[in-house]
Design a protein around this motif. Structure first.
Motif, PDB file in Angstrom:
ATOM      1  N   THR A  36      45.832 -22.318  27.976  1.00  0.00           N
ATOM      2  CA  THR A  36      45.482 -22.563  26.579  1.00  0.00           C
ATOM      3  C   THR A  36      43.986 -22.395  26.347  1.00  0.00           C
ATOM      4  O   THR A  36      43.566 -21.737  25.395  1.00  0.00           O
ATOM      5  CB  THR A  36      45.913 -23.984  26.152  1.00  0.00           C
ATOM      6  N   VAL A  37      43.182 -22.969  27.209  1.00  0.00           N
ATOM      7  CA  VAL A  37      41.726 -22.866  27.055  1.00  0.00           C
ATOM      8  C   VAL A  37      41.268 -21.416  27.197  1.00  0.00           C
ATOM      9  O   VAL A  37      40.418 -20.953  26.443  1.00  0.00           O
ATOM     10  CB  VAL A  37      40.994 -23.778  28.067  1.00  0.00           C
ATOM     11  N   PHE A  38      41.851 -20.669  28.121  1.00  0.00           N
ATOM     12  CA  PHE A  38      41.433 -19.287  28.332  1.00  0.00           C
ATOM     13  C   PHE A  38      41.958 -18.340  27.256  1.00  0.00           C
ATOM     14  O   PHE A  38      41.300 -17.369  26.915  1.00  0.00           O
ATOM     15  CB  PHE A  38      41.882 -18.797  29.712  1.00  0.00           C
ATOM     16  N   SER A  39      43.128 -18.606  26.716  1.00  0.00           N
ATOM     17  CA  SER A  39      43.703 -17.669  25.754  1.00  0.00           C
ATOM     18  C   SER A  39      43.189 -17.888  24.332  1.00  0.00           C
ATOM     19  O   SER A  39      43.153 -16.940  23.546  1.00  0.00           O
ATOM     20  CB  SER A  39      45.228 -17.751  25.771  1.00  0.00           C
ATOM     21  N   ALA A  40      42.806 -19.105  23.980  1.00  0.00           N
ATOM     22  CA  ALA A  40      42.362 -19.372  22.610  1.00  0.00           C
ATOM     23  C   ALA A  40      41.247 -20.412  22.591  1.00  0.00           C
ATOM     24  O   ALA A  40      41.444 -21.543  22.168  1.00  0.00           O
ATOM     25  CB  ALA A  40      43.546 -19.858  21.772  1.00  0.00           C
ATOM     26  N   PRO A  41      40.040 -20.044  23.045  1.00  0.00           N
ATOM     27  CA  PRO A  41      38.934 -21.007  23.020  1.00  0.00           C
ATOM     28  C   PRO A  41      38.537 -21.329  21.583  1.00  0.00           C
ATOM     29  O   PRO A  41      38.550 -20.461  20.720  1.00  0.00           O
ATOM     30  CB  PRO A  41      37.816 -20.284  23.763  1.00  0.00           C
ATOM     31  N   HIS A  42      38.195 -22.599  21.336  1.00  0.00           N
ATOM     32  CA  HIS A  42      37.843 -23.022  19.983  1.00  0.00           C
ATOM     33  C   HIS A  42      36.350 -23.208  19.783  1.00  0.00           C
ATOM     34  O   HIS A  42      35.877 -23.126  18.660  1.00  0.00           O
ATOM     35  CB  HIS A  42      38.550 -24.344  19.650  1.00  0.00           C
ATOM     36  N   HIS A  43      35.618 -23.430  20.831  1.00  0.00           N
ATOM     37  CA  HIS A  43      34.182 -23.708  20.703  1.00  0.00           C
ATOM     38  C   HIS A  43      33.369 -22.489  21.149  1.00  0.00           C
ATOM     39  O   HIS A  43      33.726 -21.821  22.121  1.00  0.00           O
ATOM     40  CB  HIS A  43      33.813 -24.936  21.545  1.00  0.00           C
ATOM     41  N   PRO A  44      32.275 -22.184  20.467  1.00  0.00           N
ATOM     42  CA  PRO A  44      31.439 -21.032  20.852  1.00  0.00           C
ATOM     43  C   PRO A  44      30.913 -21.110  22.288  1.00  0.00           C
ATOM     44  O   PRO A  44      30.752 -20.076  22.942  1.00  0.00           O
ATOM     45  CB  PRO A  44      30.283 -21.073  19.856  1.00  0.00           C
TER      46      PRO A  44
END
Length: 66
Positions: A36-44
């Motif tokens: 999840t973190v690798f496929s759709a990061p939310h923070h710049p």
């Protein structure tokens, strides 16, 4: 067994970890399973760290192309 592994190299973190937490200036910015973190990061900051991970096939991440 649980390990706490701290690194700026998300390529290594992805290899070793099932769950990832991204800290920026001492604050938790992202937390979740590695995919999840690798496929759709939310923070710049997470995007910046991911842009530094080398690719074996030479593909450029979508966030790098702009």
């Amino acid at each position: 067994m649980t390990y706490l592994f701290i690194s700026h190299d998300l390529g290594v973190v992805r290899y070793l970890s099932d769950r990832i937490a991204v800290l920026y200036l001492g604050r938790l910015m992202e937390f979740g399973d590695a995919e999840t973190v690798f496929s759709a990061p939310h923070h710049p900051y997470t995007e910046a760290l991911l842009s530094l991970v080398p690719s074996l096939d030479g593909n450029v991440r979508a966030s790098e192309s702009s």
